[in-house]
Design an enzyme around this catalytic site. Structure first.
Site, PDB file in Angstrom:
ATOM      1  N   GLU A 363       0.822  -1.222   0.000  1.00 42.35           N
ATOM      2  CA  GLU A 363       0.000   0.000   0.000  1.00 42.35           C
ATOM      3  C   GLU A 363       0.855   1.271   0.000  1.00 42.35           C
ATOM      4  OE1 GLU A 363      -3.777   0.034   1.770  1.00 42.35           O
ATOM      5  OE2 GLU A 363      -3.960  -2.150   1.762  1.00 42.35           O
TER       6      GLU A 363
HETATM    7  N1  CAA Z   1      -4.408  11.126  -3.014  1.00 41.86           N
HETATM    8  C1  CAA Z   1      -5.153  11.612  -4.040  1.00 41.86           C
HETATM    9  N2  CAA Z   1      -4.619  11.861  -5.257  1.00 41.86           N
HETATM   10  C2  CAA Z   1      -3.319  11.599  -5.426  1.00 41.86           C
HETATM   11  C3  CAA Z   1      -2.495  11.073  -4.415  1.00 41.86           C
HETATM   12  C4  CAA Z   1      -3.094  10.835  -3.155  1.00 41.86           C
HETATM   13  N3  CAA Z   1      -2.395  10.335  -2.120  1.00 41.86           N
HETATM   14  N4  CAA Z   1      -1.246  10.922  -4.903  1.00 41.86           N
HETATM   15  C5  CAA Z   1      -1.280  11.325  -6.185  1.00 41.86           C
HETATM   16  N5  CAA Z   1      -2.519  11.724  -6.496  1.00 41.86           N
HETATM   17  C6  CAA Z   1      -2.983  12.272  -7.796  1.00 41.86           C
HETATM   18  C7  CAA Z   1      -2.248  13.555  -8.142  1.00 41.86           C
HETATM   19  O1  CAA Z   1      -2.889  14.671  -7.570  1.00 41.86           O
HETATM   20  C8  CAA Z   1      -2.323  13.539  -9.655  1.00 41.86           C
HETATM   21  O2  CAA Z   1      -3.598  13.959 -10.066  1.00 41.86           O
HETATM   22  P1  CAA Z   1      -3.779  15.086 -11.225  1.00 41.86           P
HETATM   23  O3  CAA Z   1      -2.967  14.634 -12.393  1.00 41.86           O
HETATM   24  O4  CAA Z   1      -5.231  15.107 -11.478  1.00 41.86           O
HETATM   25  O5  CAA Z   1      -3.229  16.339 -10.654  1.00 41.86           O
HETATM   26  C9  CAA Z   1      -2.226  12.061  -9.990  1.00 41.86           C
HETATM   27  O6  CAA Z   1      -2.616  11.345  -8.816  1.00 41.86           O
HETATM   28  C10 CAA Z   1      -0.854  11.615 -10.397  1.00 41.86           C
HETATM   29  O7  CAA Z   1       0.023  11.997  -9.374  1.00 41.86           O
HETATM   30  P2  CAA Z   1       1.497  12.468  -9.648  1.00 41.86           P
HETATM   31  O8  CAA Z   1       1.532  13.405 -10.796  1.00 41.86           O
HETATM   32  O9  CAA Z   1       2.041  12.926  -8.340  1.00 41.86           O
HETATM   33  O10 CAA Z   1       2.152  11.088 -10.131  1.00 41.86           O
HETATM   34  P3  CAA Z   1       3.527  10.444  -9.784  1.00 41.86           P
HETATM   35  O11 CAA Z   1       3.707   9.326 -10.714  1.00 41.86           O
HETATM   36  O12 CAA Z   1       4.603  11.478  -9.683  1.00 41.86           O
HETATM   37  O13 CAA Z   1       3.313   9.900  -8.270  1.00 41.86           O
HETATM   38  C11 CAA Z   1       2.503   8.253  -6.696  1.00 41.86           C
HETATM   39  C12 CAA Z   1       2.228   9.085  -7.952  1.00 41.86           C
HETATM   40  C13 CAA Z   1       2.075   9.090  -5.487  1.00 41.86           C
HETATM   41  C14 CAA Z   1       3.951   7.876  -6.544  1.00 41.86           C
HETATM   42  C15 CAA Z   1       1.619   7.018  -6.889  1.00 41.86           C
HETATM   43  O14 CAA Z   1       2.032   6.333  -8.051  1.00 41.86           O
HETATM   44  C16 CAA Z   1       1.621   6.071  -5.714  1.00 41.86           C
HETATM   45  O15 CAA Z   1       0.949   6.307  -4.713  1.00 41.86           O
HETATM   46  N6  CAA Z   1       2.362   4.939  -5.843  1.00 41.86           N
HETATM   47  C17 CAA Z   1       2.294   3.855  -4.872  1.00 41.86           C
HETATM   48  C18 CAA Z   1       1.258   2.865  -5.281  1.00 41.86           C
HETATM   49  C19 CAA Z   1       0.838   1.989  -4.160  1.00 41.86           C
HETATM   50  O16 CAA Z   1       0.596   2.432  -3.043  1.00 41.86           O
HETATM   51  N7  CAA Z   1       0.657   0.714  -4.466  1.00 41.86           N
HETATM   52  C20 CAA Z   1       0.151  -0.207  -3.513  1.00 41.86           C
HETATM   53  C21 CAA Z   1      -0.496  -1.357  -4.232  1.00 41.86           C
HETATM   54  S1  CAA Z   1      -1.972  -1.909  -3.492  1.00 41.86           S
HETATM   55  C22 CAA Z   1      -1.526  -2.971  -2.253  1.00 41.86           C
HETATM   56  O17 CAA Z   1      -0.416  -3.053  -1.831  1.00 41.86           O
HETATM   57  C23 CAA Z   1      -2.681  -3.681  -1.698  1.00 41.86           C
HETATM   58  C24 CAA Z   1      -2.400  -4.941  -0.994  1.00 41.86           C
HETATM   59  O18 CAA Z   1      -2.412  -5.969  -1.600  1.00 41.86           O
HETATM   60  C25 CAA Z   1      -2.302  -4.952   0.475  1.00 41.86           C
END
Ligand code: CAA
Length: 379
Positions: A363
């Site tokens: 996550e």
């Molecule tokens: N809340 C809401 N929106 C968010 C956000 C958040 N925490 N983080 C990013 N966003 C939105 C941004 O505002 C942006 O929206 P707009 O384009 O409309 O402005 C969009 O998402 C893209 O964001 P970025 O431009 O910042 O993109 P990025 O690639 O630079 O970064 C990231 C994105 C935050 C790194 C994201 O890819 C991320 O959270 N990665 C981790 C993924 C993750 O948590 N995976 C877990 C898998 S599920 C799991 O583990 C379940 C299980 O089995 C237990």
């Protein structure tokens, strides 16, 4: 400011503690050793209402607040983090998004069964080349009339084989990048949907983590959640809440290891007195308890913000970052307090140490939480 739990909260906490000790503790070592999914235990958790705690009662949920949910997660995770991750995914990553953004028809068909635990859900975002870099989705859904044709592979999916309902994130318009990502409800058993290999993991070995393969799977357009292009926002918003559940899991793992260490230190004698009478152990216990209390405050605050309808993305990232670091530190120290006994399975803490590690990874890794936190600080 009031740090007291309500009568209802205390009742949920007590019920979860009792259940963990009577139903999860027996066999937890064997389930870990044999990597056996806690099927019977999840069934009982469903009967007690743990699988859809926050869902509105009109969709068969418990109608409880997020504080109740984290209290239950904490207690169950003290004993069995494999069972609690299944619960966390079902509650926060599947039921929450379906309830918030699903159509009435989707809620009737899927949410009602998920909320009772009659069926389990899975959240399918990660891919072989899209873990932390979640915008790089390769799974594609191509519209053909009233259907989408789904192709791709998902990795490390919790509840991978035990789920019946899968929320699958897929690219519907690659030219738009993350704004061309959508989310679909996919059912187990549909043609072309194959459950791949089960991962042989370091910790949470009782949970079933699988890869999933989709080859020309026909998904009705009515199974898309929200508009086309809404999928990435859906995933991020879902994970903001999911991270509170995992933070509570990490807190529970740490608290479980600490409680076992405290009890053991009073029983085990060395140099003529219980080891709790040696300052080396006292200082370890003091550090463990202080870190756990600080983590607890962050976790409860994130849950409270969510319950107040306030923005909780920043707080949930902080809670998960800190609680998972505490889980790792405390469980390593718990093994040390137990000495040689801590290194063998019978005493539980070595399992908790292995289980703790995943809370820094799934996550959103600790590094991803720091991205979320620092972007919040700098915006
Ligand atoms: N809340 C809401 N929106 C968010 C956000 C958040 N925490 N983080 C990013 N966003 C939105 C941004 O505002 C942006 O929206 P707009 O384009 O409309 O402005 C969009 O998402 C893209 O964001 P970025 O431009 O910042 O993109 P990025 O690639 O630079 O970064 C990231 C994105 C935050 C790194 C994201 O890819 C991320 O959270 N990665 C981790 C993924 C993750 O948590 N995976 C877990 C898998 S599920 C799991 O583990 C379940 C299980 O089995 C237990």
């Amino acid at each position: 400011m009031n740090f007291q739990l309500t009568e209802e909260h205390l009742a949920v906490q007590e019920a979860a503690r009792e259940f963990a000790n009577t139903e999860l503790l027996p066999g937890v070592i064997e389930r870990d050793t044999e990597a056996k999914f806690p099927t019977e235990q999840i069934k009982k958790m469903s009967e007690l209402g743990f699988m859809g705690m926050m869902v509105d009662p009109k969709y068969n949920g418990g109608g409880m607040d997020t504080i109740s949910y984290v209290l239950a997660m904490e207690e169950l995770s003290k004993i069995d983090a494999s069972a609690s991750v299944s619960m966390s995914v079902n509650n926060s990553l599947v039921c929450w998004g379906l309830e918030k953004y699903g159509t009435e028809e989707q809620k009737e068909k899927y949410l009602k069964k998920l909320a009772t635990g009659e069926v389990l859900g899975a959240f399918c975002l990660s891919e072989p080349e899209a873990g932390s870099d979640a915008t790089s989705q390769r799974t594609e859904a191509t519209k053909e009339g009233d259907y989408y044709i789904l192709n791709g592979t998902k990795n490390w999916i919790t509840n991978g084989s035990s789920a019946s309902v899968y929320l699958v994130i897929a690219q519907t318009d690659a030219s738009k990048g993350h704004k061309g990502i959508s989310v679909f409800i996919v059912e187990k058993g549909w043609d072309g949907f194959v459950i791949g290999k089960k991962e042989d993991k370091l910790g949470i070995r009782g949970s079933d983590t699988h890869s999933l393969m989709f080859t020309d799977v026909k998904v009705p357009a009515s199974n898309r959640i929200g508009e086309e292009g809404f999928g990435f926002t859906f995933a991020m918003e879902t994970l903001n809440g999911g991270r509170i559940g995992i933070a509570a899991q990490a807190l529970g793992i740490a608290a479980g290891a600490y409680e076992m260490s405290l009890a053991y230190s009073k029983e085990r004698k060395a140099f003529g007195k219980p080891i709790s009478q040696h300052q080396a152990i006292q200082f370890k216990l003091a550090d463990m308890a202080t870190q756990i209390e600080a983590a607890r405050m962050l976790v409860y605050k994130a849950a409270w913000l969510k319950d107040q309808g306030e923005d909780y993305a920043h707080a949930s990232a902080m809670a998960k970052l800190y609680a998972s670091e505490v889980a790792m530190n405390v469980t390593v120290e718990a093994v040390q307090v137990h000495g040689g006994y801590g290194y063998v399975k019978e005493y539980h803490v070595e399992r908790l140490m292995r289980d703790a590690k995943i809370t820094q990874i799934y996550e959103g890794t600790s590094e991803i939480q720091k991205i979320v936190i620092s972007r919040g600080l700098l915006k």
